[in-house]
Design a protein around this motif. Structure first.
Motif, PDB file in Angstrom:
ATOM      1  N   VAL A   1       0.948  22.079 -27.150  1.00 37.94           N
ATOM      2  CA  VAL A   1       2.201  21.890 -28.145  1.00 37.94           C
ATOM      3  C   VAL A   1       1.781  22.958 -29.327  1.00 37.94           C
ATOM      4  O   VAL A   1       0.922  22.522 -30.224  1.00 37.94           O
ATOM      5  CB  VAL A   1       2.571  20.836 -28.454  1.00 37.94           C
ATOM      6  N   ASP A   2       2.455  24.065 -29.586  1.00 38.06           N
ATOM      7  CA  ASP A   2       1.965  24.884 -30.659  1.00 38.06           C
ATOM      8  C   ASP A   2       3.205  25.299 -31.498  1.00 38.06           C
ATOM      9  O   ASP A   2       3.152  26.072 -32.408  1.00 38.06           O
ATOM     10  CB  ASP A   2       1.366  26.092 -30.105  1.00 38.06           C
ATOM     11  N   LEU A   3       4.393  24.572 -31.229  1.00 32.45           N
ATOM     12  CA  LEU A   3       5.634  25.262 -31.761  1.00 32.45           C
ATOM     13  C   LEU A   3       6.302  23.853 -32.156  1.00 32.45           C
ATOM     14  O   LEU A   3       6.602  23.060 -31.405  1.00 32.45           O
ATOM     15  CB  LEU A   3       6.338  25.898 -31.072  1.00 32.45           C
ATOM     16  N   VAL A   4       7.111  24.145 -33.186  1.00 30.66           N
ATOM     17  CA  VAL A   4       8.388  22.877 -33.824  1.00 30.66           C
ATOM     18  C   VAL A   4       9.597  23.879 -33.640  1.00 30.66           C
ATOM     19  O   VAL A   4       9.590  25.032 -34.417  1.00 30.66           O
ATOM     20  CB  VAL A   4       7.883  22.570 -35.251  1.00 30.66           C
ATOM     21  N   VAL A   5      10.663  23.432 -33.167  1.00 28.60           N
ATOM     22  CA  VAL A   5      11.967  24.069 -33.195  1.00 28.60           C
ATOM     23  C   VAL A   5      12.804  23.205 -34.001  1.00 28.60           C
ATOM     24  O   VAL A   5      13.003  21.980 -33.724  1.00 28.60           O
ATOM     25  CB  VAL A   5      12.539  24.281 -31.558  1.00 28.60           C
ATOM     26  N   ILE A   6      13.629  23.822 -34.956  1.00 30.40           N
ATOM     27  CA  ILE A   6      14.385  22.995 -35.973  1.00 30.40           C
ATOM     28  C   ILE A   6      15.755  23.310 -35.437  1.00 30.40           C
ATOM     29  O   ILE A   6      16.183  24.457 -35.275  1.00 30.40           O
ATOM     30  CB  ILE A   6      14.180  23.432 -37.401  1.00 30.40           C
ATOM     31  N   HIS A   7      16.453  22.394 -35.250  1.00 30.13           N
ATOM     32  CA  HIS A   7      17.919  22.113 -34.891  1.00 30.13           C
ATOM     33  C   HIS A   7      18.688  21.654 -35.879  1.00 30.13           C
ATOM     34  O   HIS A   7      18.286  20.766 -36.622  1.00 30.13           O
ATOM     35  CB  HIS A   7      18.227  21.435 -33.611  1.00 30.13           C
ATOM     36  N   CYS A   8      20.130  21.607 -35.798  1.00 30.51           N
ATOM     37  CA  CYS A   8      21.053  20.777 -36.383  1.00 30.51           C
ATOM     38  C   CYS A   8      21.725  19.930 -35.071  1.00 30.51           C
ATOM     39  O   CYS A   8      22.173  20.711 -34.262  1.00 30.51           O
ATOM     40  CB  CYS A   8      21.607  21.288 -37.432  1.00 30.51           C
ATOM     41  N   THR A   9      22.311  18.793 -35.153  1.00 29.08           N
ATOM     42  CA  THR A   9      23.101  18.304 -34.207  1.00 29.08           C
ATOM     43  C   THR A   9      24.317  18.910 -34.011  1.00 29.08           C
ATOM     44  O   THR A   9      24.750  18.881 -32.799  1.00 29.08           O
ATOM     45  CB  THR A   9      23.166  16.904 -34.387  1.00 29.08           C
ATOM     46  N   GLU A  10      24.839  19.366 -34.962  1.00 29.72           N
ATOM     47  CA  GLU A  10      26.493  20.062 -34.862  1.00 29.72           C
ATOM     48  C   GLU A  10      27.297  18.897 -34.247  1.00 29.72           C
ATOM     49  O   GLU A  10      28.237  19.101 -33.428  1.00 29.72           O
ATOM     50  CB  GLU A  10      26.394  21.203 -34.022  1.00 29.72           C
ATOM     51  N   LEU A  11      27.246  17.639 -34.805  1.00 26.71           N
ATOM     52  CA  LEU A  11      27.859  16.406 -34.488  1.00 26.71           C
ATOM     53  C   LEU A  11      27.801  15.573 -35.620  1.00 26.71           C
ATOM     54  O   LEU A  11      27.169  15.530 -36.675  1.00 26.71           O
ATOM     55  CB  LEU A  11      27.185  15.658 -33.466  1.00 26.71           C
ATOM     56  N   PRO A  12      29.157  14.786 -35.778  1.00 24.69           N
ATOM     57  CA  PRO A  12      29.509  14.029 -37.091  1.00 24.69           C
ATOM     58  C   PRO A  12      28.461  13.221 -37.522  1.00 24.69           C
ATOM     59  O   PRO A  12      28.253  12.733 -38.798  1.00 24.69           O
ATOM     60  CB  PRO A  12      30.906  13.450 -36.709  1.00 24.69           C
ATOM     61  N   ASP A  13      27.511  12.255 -36.721  1.00 22.30           N
ATOM     62  CA  ASP A  13      26.697  11.526 -37.193  1.00 22.30           C
ATOM     63  C   ASP A  13      25.497  11.058 -36.153  1.00 22.30           C
ATOM     64  O   ASP A  13      25.700  11.597 -35.024  1.00 22.30           O
ATOM     65  CB  ASP A  13      27.419  10.191 -37.455  1.00 22.30           C
ATOM     66  N   LEU A  14      24.670  10.204 -36.485  1.00 18.44           N
ATOM     67  CA  LEU A  14      23.546   9.947 -35.434  1.00 18.44           C
ATOM     68  C   LEU A  14      23.973   9.341 -34.297  1.00 18.44           C
ATOM     69  O   LEU A  14      23.443   9.486 -33.070  1.00 18.44           O
ATOM     70  CB  LEU A  14      22.616   9.146 -36.318  1.00 18.44           C
ATOM     71  N   ALA A  15      25.050   8.163 -34.357  1.00 17.42           N
ATOM     72  CA  ALA A  15      25.377   7.530 -33.289  1.00 17.42           C
ATOM     73  C   ALA A  15      25.837   8.494 -32.181  1.00 17.42           C
ATOM     74  O   ALA A  15      25.929   8.413 -31.100  1.00 17.42           O
ATOM     75  CB  ALA A  15      26.304   6.689 -33.796  1.00 17.42           C
TER      76      ALA A  15
ATOM     77  N   GLU B   1      15.788  17.444 -34.484  1.00 16.15           N
ATOM     78  CA  GLU B   1      17.098  17.495 -34.936  1.00 16.15           C
ATOM     79  C   GLU B   1      17.667  16.882 -36.273  1.00 16.15           C
ATOM     80  O   GLU B   1      17.157  15.814 -36.353  1.00 16.15           O
ATOM     81  CB  GLU B   1      18.076  17.080 -33.764  1.00 16.15           C
ATOM     82  N   LEU B   2      18.326  17.705 -37.033  1.00 18.97           N
ATOM     83  CA  LEU B   2      18.715  17.172 -38.257  1.00 18.97           C
ATOM     84  C   LEU B   2      20.267  17.020 -38.162  1.00 18.97           C
ATOM     85  O   LEU B   2      20.928  17.976 -37.780  1.00 18.97           O
ATOM     86  CB  LEU B   2      18.522  18.218 -39.414  1.00 18.97           C
ATOM     87  N   VAL B   3      20.726  15.617 -38.532  1.00 21.26           N
ATOM     88  CA  VAL B   3      22.162  15.396 -38.345  1.00 21.26           C
ATOM     89  C   VAL B   3      22.774  15.948 -39.196  1.00 21.26           C
ATOM     90  O   VAL B   3      22.880  16.211 -40.430  1.00 21.26           O
ATOM     91  CB  VAL B   3      22.304  14.055 -38.697  1.00 21.26           C
ATOM     92  N   ASN B   4      23.762  16.980 -38.982  1.00 20.16           N
ATOM     93  CA  ASN B   4      24.677  18.001 -39.749  1.00 20.16           C
ATOM     94  C   ASN B   4      25.838  18.378 -38.747  1.00 20.16           C
ATOM     95  O   ASN B   4      25.667  18.601 -37.663  1.00 20.16           O
ATOM     96  CB  ASN B   4      23.962  19.047 -39.903  1.00 20.16           C
ATOM     97  N   THR B   5      27.055  18.355 -39.338  1.00 17.38           N
ATOM     98  CA  THR B   5      28.134  18.767 -38.687  1.00 17.38           C
ATOM     99  C   THR B   5      28.209  20.094 -37.998  1.00 17.38           C
ATOM    100  O   THR B   5      28.804  20.359 -37.010  1.00 17.38           O
ATOM    101  CB  THR B   5      29.451  18.555 -39.412  1.00 17.38           C
ATOM    102  N   GLY B   6      27.611  21.139 -38.736  1.00 20.16           N
ATOM    103  CA  GLY B   6      27.576  22.531 -38.285  1.00 20.16           C
ATOM    104  C   GLY B   6      28.927  22.886 -37.990  1.00 20.16           C
ATOM    105  O   GLY B   6      29.609  23.007 -38.776  1.00 20.16           O
TER     106      GLY B   6
END
Length: 200
Positions: free
Chosen positions: A33-47, A106-111
């Motif tokens: 493991v040599d890499l971190v990938v940052i995402h956003c969920t593009e969804l309204p909430d964690l649930a 993954e960062l919770v964010n509506t995107g």
């Protein structure tokens, strides 16, 4: 009352909440493991993100593989809480071509939710919360301490640059993945951790 955000120098309190199919994901050696990938969920909430993460998209194969879905390893909610859905010793399906070597955050964010591929709705206007950024830096520092090979960081949009037909107009092309998007504070994060942006 929301949990108190960690300071960037304090390891975050990680809530371990394995996905139902976690044990079916391919095991891996942490040294790869040599890499971190940052995402956003593009969804309204964690649930809602959890609901998507639990969906089985790859049916069980004759060799015993499959029976899994798409998910990051960690999810950071708007309040700064950190949730681990897949252990680091498992390959999570979060980015094409890089899963075996990477950790998905993954960062919770509506995107662009709910019109991800509509050419008229490609703005990603929701800012990331301060609590999320503090928690992210704390998590990245913890990962660096535990993964000796970790040296790279990238956004999902850096690694998946495919364009597809827009859902509202097939004659127009839009990016399939745009996360974490223009509101992600790359300069701040890179200044706070000893990771380099992956050259692609």
């Amino acid at each position: 009352m929301p949990p108190e955000s960690p300071s960037p120098s304090t390891p975050p309190d990680i809530r371990v909440e394995p996905l139902p199919y976690e044990v079916r994901l391919e095991p891996r050696e942490l040294a790869q493991v040599d890499l971190v990938v940052i995402h956003c969920t593009e969804l309204p909430d964690l649930a809602t993100a959890r609901e998507y993460g639990e969906r089985v998209l790859y049916e069980v194969r004759a060799d015993g593989g499959g029976g899994t879905g798409n998910s990051g390893h960690f999810y950071i909610d708007r309040d700064g809480s950190v949730h681990r859905w897949v252990g680091l010793d498992r390959v999570a399906h979060h980015v094409r071509g890089y899963n075996a070597r990477s950790v998905g955050i993954e960062l919770v964010n509506t995107g662009r939710y709910p019109d991800w591929l509509d050419s008229r709705r490609q703005a990603m206007d929701e800012p990331y919360s301060e609590a999320q950024m503090v928690a992210l830096v704390a998590l990245l520092r913890q990962l660096q301490a535990g993964l000796p090979s970790l040296r790279w960081i990238a956004g999902h949009e850096d690694l998946d640059t495919i364009e597809v037909a827009a859902s509202d107009d097939a004659s127009r092309q839009v990016r399939r993945k745009r996360d974490p998007g223009p509101r992600f504070p790359w300069a701040r994060v890179l200044a706070a951790v000893d990771l380099q942006r992956l050259p692609v």
